[in-house]
Design an enzyme around this catalytic site. Sequence first.
Site, PDB file in Angstrom:
ATOM      1  CB  CYS A 115      -0.925   0.012   1.212  1.00 21.87           C
ATOM      2  SG  CYS A 115      -1.890  -1.484   1.328  1.00 21.87           S
ATOM      3  CG  HIS A 262      -3.617   3.074   0.973  1.00 25.37           C
ATOM      4  ND1 HIS A 262      -3.960   2.544  -0.259  1.00 25.37           N
ATOM      5  CD2 HIS A 262      -3.742   2.073   1.872  1.00 25.37           C
ATOM      6  CE1 HIS A 262      -4.267   1.272  -0.101  1.00 25.37           C
ATOM      7  NE2 HIS A 262      -4.150   0.957   1.179  1.00 25.37           N
ATOM      8  CG  ASN A 292      -7.013  -1.306  -0.229  1.00 27.57           C
ATOM      9  OD1 ASN A 292      -6.088  -1.073  -0.982  1.00 27.57           O
ATOM     10  ND2 ASN A 292      -6.846  -1.501   1.070  1.00 27.57           N
TER      11      ASN A 292
HETATM   12  O1  UT7 Z   1      -4.742  -1.594   2.611  1.00 24.01           O
HETATM   13  C1  UT7 Z   1      -3.952  -1.520   3.703  1.00 24.01           C
HETATM   14  C2  UT7 Z   1      -4.276  -2.208   4.875  1.00 24.01           C
HETATM   15  N1  UT7 Z   1      -5.602  -2.686   5.065  1.00 24.01           N
HETATM   16  C3  UT7 Z   1      -6.428  -2.047   5.874  1.00 24.01           C
HETATM   17  O2  UT7 Z   1      -6.117  -0.979   6.347  1.00 24.01           O
HETATM   18  C4  UT7 Z   1      -7.699  -2.732   6.252  1.00 24.01           C
HETATM   19  C5  UT7 Z   1      -7.899  -2.672   7.742  1.00 24.01           C
HETATM   20  N2  UT7 Z   1      -9.014  -3.420   8.262  1.00 24.01           N
HETATM   21  C6  UT7 Z   1     -10.299  -3.210   7.885  1.00 24.01           C
HETATM   22  O3  UT7 Z   1     -10.562  -2.423   7.007  1.00 24.01           O
HETATM   23  C7  UT7 Z   1     -11.399  -3.920   8.622  1.00 24.01           C
HETATM   24  O4  UT7 Z   1     -10.830  -4.612   9.717  1.00 24.01           O
HETATM   25  C8  UT7 Z   1     -12.205  -4.928   7.748  1.00 24.01           C
HETATM   26  C9  UT7 Z   1     -13.030  -4.156   6.758  1.00 24.01           C
HETATM   27  C10 UT7 Z   1     -11.240  -5.863   7.042  1.00 24.01           C
HETATM   28  C11 UT7 Z   1     -13.140  -5.753   8.621  1.00 24.01           C
HETATM   29  O5  UT7 Z   1     -13.996  -4.904   9.328  1.00 24.01           O
HETATM   30  P1  UT7 Z   1     -14.203  -5.097  10.866  1.00 24.01           P
HETATM   31  O6  UT7 Z   1     -15.175  -4.099  11.298  1.00 24.01           O
HETATM   32  O7  UT7 Z   1     -12.846  -5.084  11.512  1.00 24.01           O
HETATM   33  O8  UT7 Z   1     -14.884  -6.531  10.950  1.00 24.01           O
HETATM   34  P2  UT7 Z   1     -14.397  -7.841  11.696  1.00 24.01           P
HETATM   35  O9  UT7 Z   1     -13.218  -8.420  10.977  1.00 24.01           O
HETATM   36  O10 UT7 Z   1     -14.258  -7.560  13.157  1.00 24.01           O
HETATM   37  O11 UT7 Z   1     -15.620  -8.785  11.457  1.00 24.01           O
HETATM   38  C12 UT7 Z   1     -16.882  -8.553  12.073  1.00 24.01           C
HETATM   39  C13 UT7 Z   1     -17.842  -9.646  11.643  1.00 24.01           C
HETATM   40  C14 UT7 Z   1     -17.285 -11.057  11.833  1.00 24.01           C
HETATM   41  O12 UT7 Z   1     -18.362 -11.885  12.237  1.00 24.01           O
HETATM   42  P3  UT7 Z   1     -18.543 -12.284  13.796  1.00 24.01           P
HETATM   43  O13 UT7 Z   1     -17.284 -12.976  14.185  1.00 24.01           O
HETATM   44  O14 UT7 Z   1     -18.736 -10.984  14.519  1.00 24.01           O
HETATM   45  O15 UT7 Z   1     -19.746 -13.140  13.749  1.00 24.01           O
HETATM   46  C15 UT7 Z   1     -16.856 -11.444  10.451  1.00 24.01           C
HETATM   47  O16 UT7 Z   1     -16.860 -12.842  10.239  1.00 24.01           O
HETATM   48  O17 UT7 Z   1     -18.144  -9.533  10.272  1.00 24.01           O
HETATM   49  C16 UT7 Z   1     -17.898 -10.774   9.595  1.00 24.01           C
HETATM   50  N3  UT7 Z   1     -17.441 -10.504   8.252  1.00 24.01           N
HETATM   51  C17 UT7 Z   1     -18.304 -10.297   7.230  1.00 24.01           C
HETATM   52  N4  UT7 Z   1     -19.646 -10.291   7.147  1.00 24.01           N
HETATM   53  C18 UT7 Z   1     -20.201 -10.020   5.953  1.00 24.01           C
HETATM   54  C19 UT7 Z   1     -16.187 -10.394   7.788  1.00 24.01           C
HETATM   55  N5  UT7 Z   1     -16.192 -10.101   6.489  1.00 24.01           N
HETATM   56  C20 UT7 Z   1     -17.491 -10.041   6.118  1.00 24.01           C
HETATM   57  C21 UT7 Z   1     -18.130  -9.766   4.881  1.00 24.01           C
HETATM   58  N6  UT7 Z   1     -19.483  -9.780   4.866  1.00 24.01           N
HETATM   59  N7  UT7 Z   1     -17.454  -9.503   3.764  1.00 24.01           N
END
Ligand code: UT7
Length: 335
Positions: A115, A262, A292
């Site tokens: 990134c 980014h 992204n």
């Molecule tokens: O590009 C450079 C670096 N990258 C970043 O900067 C990305 C940084 N991270 C993020 O943007 C976020 O952490 C994500 C967008 C990847 C994830 O969002 P989050 O709010 O941190 O969600 P989470 O990983 O805590 O997941 C919450 C819930 C989980 O379910 P449970 O365990 O609460 O039942 C996941 O399994 O959402 C679920 N989940 C989804 N649900 C529907 C994860 N991905 C999805 C999805 N659709 N695509």
Amino acid sequence: MIQSKIAGTGFYVPDNVVTNDELSKLMDTNDAWIQERTGIQERRHIVKDSGDTPATMGAKAAEMAISRAGIDKSEVDFIIFATLSPDYYFPGGGVQVQDLLGIAEVGALDVRNQCSGFIYGLSVADVYIKSGMYKNVLVIGSENHSGGLDFTTRGRGVSVIFGDGAGAVLMQPTTEEGKGVLSTHLHSEGKYAKELALIGPSTLRWVPEILEANDPEDISYYPYMNGNFVFKHAVVRFEEVIREALDKNGYQASDIDLLVPHQANLRISQYIQKKMRLRDEQVINNIMKYGNTTAASVPIALNEAWETGRIKPGDLVCLAAFGSGFTWASALIRW
Ligand code: UT7
């Protein structure tokens, strides 16, 4: 004194628009979740065998940047190509761009800082130009994510976020007082390498072993991201590295005309904006349309900002990125 400036910007994205609803047909996800957690509405995916690759897309973005800089491509004297998804394991994409553009046998350097790759590349171009070594340097960021993502529910935490595309700039010297790249700031913290990584295709495992295993369940061939962990580090490092650039040049956040972050996650950009008390017009976000795009995201957003008149001569523009490595970087530019 010679400074480097951005003389032209360009971009290229595949035609194929993929909406959140389309992804929800492939995996257990939905438009509401994706928009709420990331801000993304749609992204571009390369159509297999269409001819779009990181190298070809990079070359198209580069051609636009070259023409906007008002030079002929034969005048390009160095190429810097940033990607995490090169066409080939080796050689790098820079040499392919040299060939695709049909330019002389100039040097071509590949940058592997994910990134932050574009800003790392820009910092190299800046130093070459300041030293007088080169005069027309291409800096390209280009990615094909869609070919390497797990579009089953297993991979949904990663695969809904990333998109394909390319952005480029053509950098040149300027002697205009106070204009151009004012400073660049680069960082890394390798102890977190595995928190956002693609481990499978590596020299850690020997090829004959991999071929023999031929294991379709081997998820090490898909990128891994510890999303929450990455998010928490991103919000801290983005702000730090932006402030580092401002402090170095005696500016404050209120002096920024445009922050080009980014495009990692809209929530990350909004958090930084709020924390640094920036107004909406001081920050560009286009992750809604492209997702992204890693090394391509900063030059794609910069290009859009330039095309839509959000950057004017004399503006103070800050580029900032954080991602896999971890690496993070910023550049402060007087346009
Ligand atoms: O590009 C450079 C670096 N990258 C970043 O900067 C990305 C940084 N991270 C993020 O943007 C976020 O952490 C994500 C967008 C990847 C994830 O969002 P989050 O709010 O941190 O969600 P989470 O990983 O805590 O997941 C919450 C819930 C989980 O379910 P449970 O365990 O609460 O039942 C996941 O399994 O959402 C679920 N989940 C989804 N649900 C529907 C994860 N991905 C999805 C999805 N659709 N695509």
